[in-house]
Design a protein around this motif. Structure first.
Motif: not given
Length: 583
Positions: A547-568
């Motif tokens: 449960a704690l891992a699932v709660l933190t995953l959205p933060v990680i994935l959103l920031l990861y997608l932000l990094t991909q968007w900035l790179t493109k």
């Protein structure tokens, strides 16, 4: 300082310009001094403590700590386990990453953009989460295990709590390193040799074996090196999958030594782990050979050859998506499912679905404290690192300040060090320091550990961006009467901002769920999310850990997608700039 020499036909410096120049030189020396002190305290001093303490026994110089390490058979076994498990996991990472890169870059498989994002997604998922996810899938009561028993009426042929389980999870976690490096090399490689072989009647398989793979060998070895260092450095996967089966590697042995506690033994094993990393680094460099041997990547724009898959195209695409579902999506799905079931291994029915694990986590003061601490530490570390790294990179790349290159190199050294070594260094340096306050037992020691561990990330992103900013932009501003500070503020800083932001996001993601350093130096009141997830999993509270891992995953994935968007976005900006300059 060529930037300050008047060009032919220009007047000598005006008095106010000369004054500004003198102020800049004074500020530059002062900044260099402050940054040198920072690097000395944050990086050099902790590493010195590890080496020095490993050679001191009862107040005198001795190799007794190393003798104690080698007199214990368990340490030999841990060293051997570290090597062979990491080598095999790296080999599997190379196979997966290279094949995936070749299919995406050199075939006509569709959905290349989506496939590229999904293939590097494991890089954004912390290894601890992957280990827990695979326990939920292939553990004694995991989903795959239950399905196997229902289909065949017998126990499955695998055991996730084993060296094989560790190797598999390390491989599917680290293959993105190989995929990223090989994809970049394949995209930039001049395909004339491949085209010549193809027109001579050579088949695609032989072209790949005899031409393509040898030419991208440096990229493969570079990715393999990153995967290997990540494997020997990893704590979460061997801890979750190995300690239960009494299978230890050096990182888990260091953790065990610190829980006794036996600091001299942990210190000597840390130096041993550093030596393993250095020896393997040298071996990889030797395998690469001379750089000119593979210099076939053209500086001009190239169009890679694309292999037509024909009738095999839908099957290759199906195989890729099935592999991604199993390797990437299923562990995440298993985490979510486990966090919603009443107990681990419960039947998949609506009656067993509950939110009580989430409620328990959010009502637990320690877990809430871990979330708050991580939300404080990750942005603080990212901000401090990016600011310091930007100043070091500027003095090195633009100002060409004497000694700045050495400072850059020293600050990058911890990147090659296992995280457990950095954790031990923090304990030795700040539990009873020769100067300054005692940081052990506070959040500040975690911040110091993150700064040391991830400084290279900030330096890499800012240095690369600064190298792409032409010196003529600042020179034009200076010759127009603007001071150096104003040129930095109005020209360099806006152009550097994308690199700083990308580095900040990368450091935030890495520090937010960091475990290898944190698990060695945390104390009550100074826990982090990664530490709490590990403690819950290790204590048998699997649902709460998920449960704690699932709660933190959205933060990680959103920031990861932000990094991909900035790179493109940055890539498109460069293409537009290149097109404008050509026209």
């Amino acid at each position: 300082m060529s930037a300050f020499r008047p060009r032919r036909g220009q007047q000598l410096l005006r008095p106010h310009a000369a004054l500004l120049l003198g102020e800049w030189f004074t500020a530059q020396r002062l900044l260099m001094l402050l940054l040198t002190l920072f690097v000395a305290v944050a990086i050099v001093y902790p590493l010195y403590q590890v080496l020095w303490r490993s050679l001191i026994v009862d107040g005198s110089w001795s190799l007794g700590n190393y003798v104690a390490v080698f007199l214990r058979p368990a340490n030999y076994v841990a060293l051997w386990n570290t090597l062979w498990v990491s080598v095999i996991a790296t080999g599997l990472s190379v196979v997966i990453g290279t094949l995936a890169a070749f299919v995406v870059q050199r075939t006509d498989v569709p959905h290349k953009g989506l496939l590229s994002v999904l293939l590097v997604l494991p890089f954004a998922i912390p290894p601890l989460f992957s280990a827990i996810g695979w326990v939920q899938l292939a553990g004694p009561v995991g989903l795959f295990t239950q399905w196997w028993r229902e289909l065949f009426g017998a126990a499955p042929p695998w055991n996730i709590y084993s060296p094989g389980g560790i190797i598999f999870v390390l491989a599917v976690t680290n293959y993105p390193f190989v995929f990223i490096t090989v994809s970049g090399a394949l995209a930039r490689m001049d395909s004339s040799l491949e085209e010549a072989a193809r027109t001579s009647g050579v088949g695609p398989a032989r072209i790949m074996r005899d031409i393509t793979l040898p030419l991208v060998r440096p990229a493969i070895l570079g990715g393999a090196l990153l995967a290997f260092v990540s494997s020997i450095d990893n704590f979460g996967i061997p801890a979750v999958l190995g300690m239960r089966a009494q299978f230890y590697v050096l990182t888990t042995r260091i953790y065990e030594a610190l829980t006794i506690p036996n600091m001299p033994l942990a210190t000597a094993m840390s130096v041993l782990l550093v030596l393993v990393a250095i020896v393997c680094l040298v071996a990889f460099r030797r395998l690469e050979g001379s750089r000119g041997q593979y210099a076939v990547i053209a500086g001009k724009s190239v169009t890679p050859n694309v292999i037509r898959l024909g009738r095999a195209r839908p099957w290759v695409l199906l195989g890729l998506y099935l592999s991604l579902v199993v390797i990437v999506l299923m562990p995440v799905f298993a985490l979510v499912l486990t966090s919603l079931l009443r107990f681990w291994g419960a039947d998949l029915s609506l009656d067993n679905v509950t939110l009580r694990h989430y409620t328990a986590v959010l009502n637990q003061s320690g877990a809430r404290r871990g979330i708050v601490n991580s939300l404080i530490l990750a942005p603080a570390a990212a901000t401090l690192i990016v600011l310091v790294a930007s100043m070091i990179a500027y003095l090195n790349v633009k100002a060409r300040q004497r000694g700045a290159g050495l400072l850059d190199g020293i600050a990058t050294v911890p990147f090659a060090l296992p995280g457990s070594v950095i954790g031990v260094a923090m304990i030795l340096a700040w539990s009873n320091p020769a100067f300054g306050p005692t940081l052990y037992g506070t959040l500040w020691i975690l911040l110091a550990g993150y700064v040391m561990r991830y400084m290279a990330f900030g330096l890499q992103s800012t240095r690369n961006t600064l190298q792409q900013i032409h010196d003529s932009l600042e020179e034009a501003a200076w010759t127009s009467g603007a001071g150096r500070f104003r040129a930095i503020r109005d020209i360099t800083l806006p152009l550097l901002r994308p690199g700083m932001l990308a580095g900040w996001v990368l450091i935030f993601i890495s520090a937010f769920n960091e475990l290898t350093v944190s698990v060695l130096i945390w104390t009550t009141g100074a826990e982090t999310i990664g530490v709490w997830i590990f403690l819950m999993q290790d204590s048998g509270f699997t649902g709460r850990a998920a449960a704690l891992a699932v709660l933190t995953l959205p933060v990680i994935l959103l920031l990861y997608l932000l990094t991909q968007w900035l790179t493109k976005l940055e890539a498109r900006r460069r293409e537009r700039a290149a097109g404008t300059s050509r026209s």
